[in-house]
Design a protein around this motif. Sequence first.
Motif, PDB file in Angstrom:
ATOM      1  N   ARG A  50      17.485 121.472 -31.264  1.00  0.00           N
ATOM      2  CA  ARG A  50      18.520 121.802 -32.252  1.00  0.00           C
ATOM      3  C   ARG A  50      18.636 123.307 -32.507  1.00  0.00           C
ATOM      4  O   ARG A  50      19.549 123.747 -33.193  1.00  0.00           O
ATOM      5  N   GLN A  51      17.683 124.062 -31.960  1.00  0.00           N
ATOM      6  CA  GLN A  51      17.654 125.496 -32.247  1.00  0.00           C
ATOM      7  C   GLN A  51      17.350 126.289 -30.984  1.00  0.00           C
ATOM      8  O   GLN A  51      16.822 125.752 -30.005  1.00  0.00           O
ATOM      9  N   TYR A  52      17.686 127.578 -31.033  1.00  0.00           N
ATOM     10  CA  TYR A  52      17.359 128.461 -29.923  1.00  0.00           C
ATOM     11  C   TYR A  52      16.939 129.817 -30.479  1.00  0.00           C
ATOM     12  O   TYR A  52      17.246 130.170 -31.627  1.00  0.00           O
ATOM     13  N   SER A 424      21.327 118.254 -25.276  1.00  0.00           N
ATOM     14  CA  SER A 424      22.423 117.868 -26.169  1.00  0.00           C
ATOM     15  C   SER A 424      23.425 119.007 -26.354  1.00  0.00           C
ATOM     16  O   SER A 424      24.579 118.775 -26.725  1.00  0.00           O
ATOM     17  N   TYR A 425      22.985 120.233 -26.098  1.00  0.00           N
ATOM     18  CA  TYR A 425      23.849 121.402 -26.187  1.00  0.00           C
ATOM     19  C   TYR A 425      23.648 122.274 -24.953  1.00  0.00           C
ATOM     20  O   TYR A 425      22.626 122.188 -24.267  1.00  0.00           O
ATOM     21  N   PHE A 426      24.647 123.132 -24.697  1.00  0.00           N
ATOM     22  CA  PHE A 426      24.403 124.243 -23.786  1.00  0.00           C
ATOM     23  C   PHE A 426      25.260 125.427 -24.209  1.00  0.00           C
ATOM     24  O   PHE A 426      26.330 125.276 -24.790  1.00  0.00           O
ATOM     25  N   ILE A 427      24.724 126.617 -23.969  1.00  0.00           N
ATOM     26  CA  ILE A 427      25.471 127.850 -24.210  1.00  0.00           C
ATOM     27  C   ILE A 427      25.999 128.314 -22.867  1.00  0.00           C
ATOM     28  O   ILE A 427      25.236 128.540 -21.930  1.00  0.00           O
ATOM     29  N   LEU A 441      29.222 127.760 -27.290  1.00  0.00           N
ATOM     30  CA  LEU A 441      28.300 126.653 -27.515  1.00  0.00           C
ATOM     31  C   LEU A 441      29.031 125.333 -27.312  1.00  0.00           C
ATOM     32  O   LEU A 441      30.043 125.064 -27.966  1.00  0.00           O
ATOM     33  N   TYR A 442      28.528 124.512 -26.410  1.00  0.00           N
ATOM     34  CA  TYR A 442      29.114 123.194 -26.133  1.00  0.00           C
ATOM     35  C   TYR A 442      28.199 122.098 -26.680  1.00  0.00           C
ATOM     36  O   TYR A 442      26.987 122.118 -26.449  1.00  0.00           O
ATOM     37  N   ASN A 443      28.789 121.145 -27.376  1.00  0.00           N
ATOM     38  CA  ASN A 443      28.089 119.933 -27.793  1.00  0.00           C
ATOM     39  C   ASN A 443      28.385 118.875 -26.734  1.00  0.00           C
ATOM     40  O   ASN A 443      29.525 118.408 -26.597  1.00  0.00           O
TER      41      ASN A 443
END
Length: 721
Positions: A50-52, A424-427, A441-443
Amino acid sequence: MQSKYTLLLFFVTAISAVTAQNQQITLEEIWGGAFRTEGLQDLHSMNNGRQYSVLNTTGDSVSVDIYNYASQQKVQTVVSSNELEDIDSFSSYTFSDDESKLILATDVEPVYRRSRLGKYYVYDTKTKSLTAIHPEKIQEPTFSPDGTKVAFGYRNDLYVKDLFTELTIQITRDGAKNKIINGITDWVYEEEFGFVRAFEWNASSDKIAYLRFDETNVPEFSMDIYGKALYPTQQVFKYPKAGEANAKVTVFVFDLPSKKGSSVYLSNNSDIYVPRIKWTNDPNILSVQVMNRHQNDLNLVFYNAKTSERTVVLNEKSDTYIDVTDNLTFLADNSFIWTSEKDGYNHIYWYNSDGSLKDQVTRGPWEVTNYYGYDKTTNRIFYQSTQEGSTNRSVYSIGLDVKDSRKLTQEVGTNNATFSSDYSYFINNFSNTTTPPKYTLYNIKDGTYKVLKDNKDLASKLEDYKLPQKEFFELTTEKGHKLNAWMIKPTNFDASKKYPLFMYQYSGPGSQQVSNRWNGANDYWYYMLAEQGYIVACVDGRGTGFKGADFKKVTYKELGKYEVEDQIDAAKELGKRDYIDADRIGIWGWSYGGFMSSNCLLKGNDVFKMAIAVAPVTSWRFYDTIYTERYMQTPQENPSGYDENSPINHVEKLKGAYLLIHGTGDDNVHVQNTMRMVEALVQANKQFDWALYPDKNHGIYGGNTRLQLYTKMTNFIKDNL
């Protein structure tokens, strides 16, 4: 009626607007960083998915900050240099697997292209304590998976520090400069196999596998370092040139509880390469990739550190060569993901742990250009590919069952993704020739996206310059070869005029210069030249990448033959256009591109009027084993392939203007190449221009060096084209 003041203000404003829109690019701006883009530095996805974290620099302060993917709010500063007493700053960070500790890098200095020496510290996020790993500069400090130890290289030996007891044990004791290296690669492995850290922890943190390089019989190369002292010094290092002796490489496994090491038997032939080692999920099973010297026969070996048993689980052969990648991924059952060009294009394959093929996951007349990873929760693979054309990159996912392929990115150009740990995400870092780098940011679950950084300030600034456009097209030579190309024309282009043509290329095996991405520094130089009345073009000839194995590997055993033919043929084809002056065509390149531009001027002396060669190879006999023999075999086996296509052997054909440039401290393409070329030109009584840059390496940079270099090249173009 308008007042005189109003009219004057109107004219001043109008003139200012016109002036702003016609602002000209200067070399001082290009090399002074005026067009530098902003990005996300040292991006790392946290374990929770959930975090980066990123490395942020504000004034004199450096910090590692954590952000929430969904809200984009900063939620925590992990460590800031303002809070540290023992060090003033740090330049990079690495988390332990449980993210309770970080390794911070300070006082880092380069060794070669990828290798660094530095002072490193462990920062404990719970106790806020900072501990030096070693009092001296070390290499490649790496946490054990359980976070209790750090392994590192120091003076050619391998060490492990226990972070609880603070005791350091020395694993190897035979390290010696220019003789034995343990756990760190030698020069040629670093440069050509692309890695420095030659040791790996197993999953249970009780074993380390490492490579030992015996360089004793490798010939030495020396470079004078002029420096600032009264007498110069010498840098002497082991460098195996084509056909010469390589280091003998051995794989060892060290068991920490028993403090004993054992070698891994790999082959009866000692003249082999070990380009990758990686532990499987089983803490006793090490995977080792072993290649023959020709690099066309690769074995994936599983070694059991408990029983010393070894099994070849996969063998791949090629009539030409096999490229090494970092894509090997082990699943929970030790089945594994692998990429290969065996069907003619680079694709993803899934194998059982015994090496039997389960499935080819991707297929088609396009290339997988980046493998991002596998999500065990959704059973999906994430990758980048050329499915939207060889000059573009898009991001996709596909089920391991080879079903339900999905395109994840939106825009056409170059997309490169950094995924969250749970996928779950990618930048996404996107750019094309008209869009500067944009971080989005893609969900993945709901398909929504949010722009994080878009370099709008740079885009706005460039509006004042009214830059020319980079036009992409496919060029077909008279021989029928279809080649990717781009062209830049002046903004005030007049089709009724004739313009000189200046061509750029690199042309090395598997490379690509015709790509739909944002500007590099050279692009701004090309825009500047276009505004000064030149047409600039680039053509990717045969031998370059991302159009299939046959297109790339046609140059095998003949580097500099087909690529040169294509550049000459492309120049002829472009010269047929009404707006190009066929008598004023020039070409330039750096490194492999310098080898090419030299050959083009010599072999195409009726086509090219001038050429610039920076840091060129002038004979493949002078270059290293791994790169050169991959494409050429050895000089002993293929003497004609080496000699017939080396510019040093064609100097008598020189007619046009030639500028030859090299750094004397180039550890990669040695200045020997230029010196031998110069001597050949002198003995052929040929006139040429040349410049040496004292102590500069293959990149030829530092201070005003690039500005002076590009000023010299610009003046040479103006004087000779």
